[in-house]
Motif scaffolding. Structure first.
Motif, mmCIF file in Angstrom:
data_model
loop_
_atom_site.group_PDB
_atom_site.id
_atom_site.type_symbol
_atom_site.label_atom_id
_atom_site.label_comp_id
_atom_site.label_asym_id
_atom_site.label_seq_id
_atom_site.Cartn_x
_atom_site.Cartn_y
_atom_site.Cartn_z
ATOM 1 N N LYS A 59 37.769 -35.200 17.378
ATOM 2 C CA LYS A 59 37.820 -34.832 16.718
ATOM 3 C C LYS A 59 37.491 -35.793 15.228
ATOM 4 C CE LYS A 59 43.029 -33.793 17.153
ATOM 5 N NZ LYS A 59 44.579 -33.644 16.714
ATOM 6 N N ASP A 60 37.141 -37.212 15.539
ATOM 7 C CA ASP A 60 36.502 -37.812 15.619
ATOM 8 C C ASP A 60 35.423 -37.852 14.975
ATOM 9 O OD1 ASP A 60 38.222 -39.799 14.978
ATOM 10 O OD2 ASP A 60 37.759 -40.941 16.797
ATOM 11 N N GLU A 61 34.292 -37.003 16.207
ATOM 12 C CA GLU A 61 32.996 -36.692 15.441
ATOM 13 C C GLU A 61 32.901 -35.208 14.477
ATOM 14 O OE1 GLU A 61 29.325 -34.123 18.352
ATOM 15 O OE2 GLU A 61 30.903 -35.423 19.469
ATOM 16 N N ILE A 62 34.207 -34.334 14.780
ATOM 17 C CA ILE A 62 34.264 -33.316 13.981
ATOM 18 C C ILE A 62 34.756 -33.948 12.128
ATOM 19 C CG2 ILE A 62 35.670 -31.183 13.340
ATOM 20 C CD1 ILE A 62 35.309 -30.612 15.865
ATOM 21 N N VAL A 63 35.174 -34.407 12.840
ATOM 22 C CA VAL A 63 35.240 -35.144 11.036
ATOM 23 C C VAL A 63 34.579 -36.155 10.595
ATOM 24 C CG1 VAL A 63 36.795 -37.094 9.983
ATOM 25 C CG2 VAL A 63 38.430 -35.171 11.137
ATOM 26 N N GLY A 64 33.971 -37.157 11.262
ATOM 27 C CA GLY A 64 32.259 -37.601 11.035
ATOM 28 C C GLY A 64 31.707 -36.457 10.508
ATOM 29 N N LYS A 65 31.539 -35.641 10.831
ATOM 30 C CA LYS A 65 30.237 -34.601 10.789
ATOM 31 C C LYS A 65 30.621 -34.044 9.260
ATOM 32 C CE LYS A 65 27.747 -34.369 15.055
ATOM 33 N NZ LYS A 65 27.744 -32.995 16.069
ATOM 34 N N ILE A 66 31.614 -33.226 8.999
ATOM 35 C CA ILE A 66 32.332 -32.870 7.689
ATOM 36 C C ILE A 66 32.455 -33.442 6.733
ATOM 37 C CG2 ILE A 66 34.199 -31.256 6.635
ATOM 38 C CD1 ILE A 66 34.218 -30.653 8.963
ATOM 39 N N ASN A 67 32.302 -34.994 6.926
ATOM 40 C CA ASN A 67 32.485 -36.201 5.807
ATOM 41 C C ASN A 67 31.062 -35.588 5.349
ATOM 42 O OD1 ASN A 67 35.432 -35.692 5.654
ATOM 43 N ND2 ASN A 67 35.546 -37.085 7.117
ATOM 44 N N GLU A 68 30.271 -36.119 5.593
ATOM 45 C CA GLU A 68 29.100 -35.989 5.071
ATOM 46 C C GLU A 68 28.864 -35.443 4.612
ATOM 47 O OE1 GLU A 68 26.563 -36.508 8.923
ATOM 48 O OE2 GLU A 68 27.737 -38.054 9.929
ATOM 49 N N VAL A 69 29.259 -33.635 4.526
ATOM 50 C CA VAL A 69 29.030 -32.926 3.404
ATOM 51 C C VAL A 69 29.699 -32.543 2.001
ATOM 52 C CG1 VAL A 69 27.039 -31.580 5.744
ATOM 53 C CG2 VAL A 69 29.523 -30.628 4.794
ATOM 54 N N LEU A 70 30.494 -33.419 2.416
ATOM 55 C CA LEU A 70 31.333 -33.244 1.720
ATOM 56 C C LEU A 70 30.808 -33.816 0.238
ATOM 57 C CD1 LEU A 70 34.701 -32.257 3.073
ATOM 58 C CD2 LEU A 70 33.634 -30.973 1.843
ATOM 59 N N SER A 71 31.460 -33.682 -0.979
ATOM 60 C CA SER A 71 31.389 -34.646 -2.717
ATOM 61 C C SER A 71 32.656 -34.383 -2.946
ATOM 62 C CB SER A 71 29.817 -34.077 -3.246
ATOM 63 O OG SER A 71 30.384 -33.422 -3.871
ATOM 64 N N ASP A 72 33.589 -33.485 -2.932
ATOM 65 C CA ASP A 72 34.412 -34.132 -4.001
ATOM 66 C C ASP A 72 35.843 -34.539 -3.902
ATOM 67 O OD1 ASP A 72 32.950 -32.362 -5.838
ATOM 68 O OD2 ASP A 72 34.100 -30.381 -5.402
ATOM 69 N N GLY A 73 36.128 -35.115 -2.019
ATOM 70 C CA GLY A 73 36.793 -35.566 -1.662
ATOM 71 C C GLY A 73 36.387 -35.990 -0.368
ATOM 72 N N PHE A 74 37.702 -36.141 0.931
ATOM 73 C CA PHE A 74 37.015 -36.300 1.843
ATOM 74 C C PHE A 74 38.561 -35.163 3.607
ATOM 75 C CE2 PHE A 74 39.390 -39.880 1.089
ATOM 76 C CZ PHE A 74 40.124 -40.110 2.205
ATOM 77 N N ILE A 75 37.701 -34.969 4.131
ATOM 78 C CA ILE A 75 38.814 -35.036 5.192
ATOM 79 C C ILE A 75 39.285 -35.993 5.935
ATOM 80 C CG2 ILE A 75 39.222 -33.810 7.495
ATOM 81 C CD1 ILE A 75 38.678 -31.748 4.908
ATOM 82 N N LYS A 76 40.681 -35.599 5.882
ATOM 83 C CA LYS A 76 41.856 -36.910 6.594
ATOM 84 C C LYS A 76 41.430 -36.945 8.256
ATOM 85 C CE LYS A 76 44.956 -38.340 4.155
ATOM 86 N NZ LYS A 76 46.586 -38.850 3.445
ATOM 87 N N ASN A 77 41.799 -36.024 8.124
ATOM 88 C CA ASN A 77 42.351 -35.282 9.780
ATOM 89 C C ASN A 77 41.382 -33.414 9.644
ATOM 90 O OD1 ASN A 77 42.965 -36.017 12.690
ATOM 91 N ND2 ASN A 77 44.875 -37.058 12.043
ATOM 92 N N ILE A 78 41.964 -33.981 11.124
ATOM 93 C CA ILE A 78 41.469 -31.417 11.680
ATOM 94 C C ILE A 78 42.944 -32.273 13.295
ATOM 95 C CG2 ILE A 78 39.801 -31.684 11.122
ATOM 96 C CD1 ILE A 78 38.828 -31.750 14.477
ATOM 97 N N TYR A 79 43.800 -30.952 12.748
ATOM 98 C CA TYR A 79 43.932 -30.710 13.843
ATOM 99 C C TYR A 79 43.921 -28.998 14.570
ATOM 100 C CZ TYR A 79 47.382 -34.092 10.707
ATOM 101 O OH TYR A 79 47.399 -35.097 10.102
ATOM 102 N N PHE A 80 44.232 -29.788 15.716
ATOM 103 C CA PHE A 80 43.895 -28.089 16.968
ATOM 104 C C PHE A 80 45.482 -27.605 16.782
ATOM 105 C CE2 PHE A 80 40.666 -31.050 19.018
ATOM 106 C CZ PHE A 80 39.849 -30.443 18.676
ATOM 107 N N THR A 81 45.594 -26.211 16.576
ATOM 108 C CA THR A 81 46.681 -25.547 16.346
ATOM 109 C C THR A 81 46.736 -24.787 17.560
ATOM 110 O OG1 THR A 81 46.219 -24.116 14.554
ATOM 111 C CG2 THR A 81 47.172 -26.063 14.002
ATOM 112 N N ASP A 82 45.354 -24.261 18.054
ATOM 113 C CA ASP A 82 45.382 -23.804 19.649
ATOM 114 C C ASP A 82 44.684 -24.012 20.091
ATOM 115 O OD1 ASP A 82 45.584 -21.888 21.093
ATOM 116 O OD2 ASP A 82 44.672 -20.431 20.252
ATOM 117 N N PHE A 83 44.406 -25.025 21.468
ATOM 118 C CA PHE A 83 43.167 -24.942 21.890
ATOM 119 C C PHE A 83 43.082 -24.211 24.279
ATOM 120 C CE2 PHE A 83 41.156 -28.147 24.244
ATOM 121 C CZ PHE A 83 39.305 -28.415 22.920
ATOM 122 N N VAL A 84 42.506 -23.213 23.987
ATOM 123 C CA VAL A 84 43.076 -23.010 25.373
ATOM 124 C C VAL A 84 41.097 -23.317 25.663
ATOM 125 C CG1 VAL A 84 42.985 -20.799 27.065
ATOM 126 C CG2 VAL A 84 44.013 -20.952 24.885
#
Length: 179
Positions: free
Chosen positions: A152-177
């Motif tokens: 989760k930390d890695e995904i949030v960090g990589k996504i926030n690098e490409v955003l300019s109007d705000g940021f992603i605070k957290n991600i949630y796995f709603t399904d994980f198999v």
């Protein structure tokens, strides 16, 4: 001789009164000066209605910069931001024989509602970042709770690098198999 003693006592009494008057004037001047400064600084904020909005925007910009500098996920569950759902992901995990795969669904928590148009515009890029990140992991890396948190930390960090109007605070796995 009695006259000389009386003159000295009256001069000493007059000196004490003069010191008390000067001290009272100084205290009064300091109070008036402090009140004037307080009123002048207080009136500037009330006269400019856009000042509060500018301060809020400045604080949000500082938060965005802090998140980009330290891309850790936020754990403030009491003040959750708007959720941006993504479609399901199915990726092969790194393995020697290529037989393991991961099926997951991810929802992203936004810093503010103004980020939604940018996420819509960059949806393909976001999915690509997530797919590349997920497919670079092994079964052992994603099978534990600690491994999922690191992911989760890695995904949030990589996504926030490409955003300019705000940021992603957290991600949630709603399904994980994993298979």
């Amino acid at each position: 001789m009695a006259d000389v003693v009386e003159e000295k006592q009256s001069k000493k009494g007059g000196g004490k009164i003069l010191i008390i008057i000067i001290a009272a004037i100084l205290v009064l001047l300091l109070a008036v000066g402090g009140l004037t400064v307080f009123l002048l600084l207080g009136d500037d904020n009330s006269q400019d209605p856009n000042m509060a909005q500018q301060q809020i925007q400045t604080q949000q910009n500082m938060q965005t910069q802090n998140v980009r500098a330290n891309p850790k996920r936020a754990n403030d569950y009491a003040n959750m931001g708007p959720i941006y759902p993504l479609d399901q992901f199915i990726v092969n995990l790194l393995s020697e024989n290529g037989s393991r795969f991961l099926k997951t669904k991810i929802d992203m928590e936004q810093s503010n509602e103004l980020l939604t148009p940018e996420l819509d515009k960059k949806k393909a890029l976001l999915r690509d970042i997530i797919i590349r990140t997920l497919s670079s992991k092994t079964y052992e890396e994603v099978s534990t709770a600690k491994g999922k948190d690191r992911l989760k930390d890695e995904i949030v960090g990589k996504i926030n690098e490409v955003l300019s109007d705000g940021f992603i605070k957290n991600i949630y796995f709603t399904d994980f198999v994993v298979q």
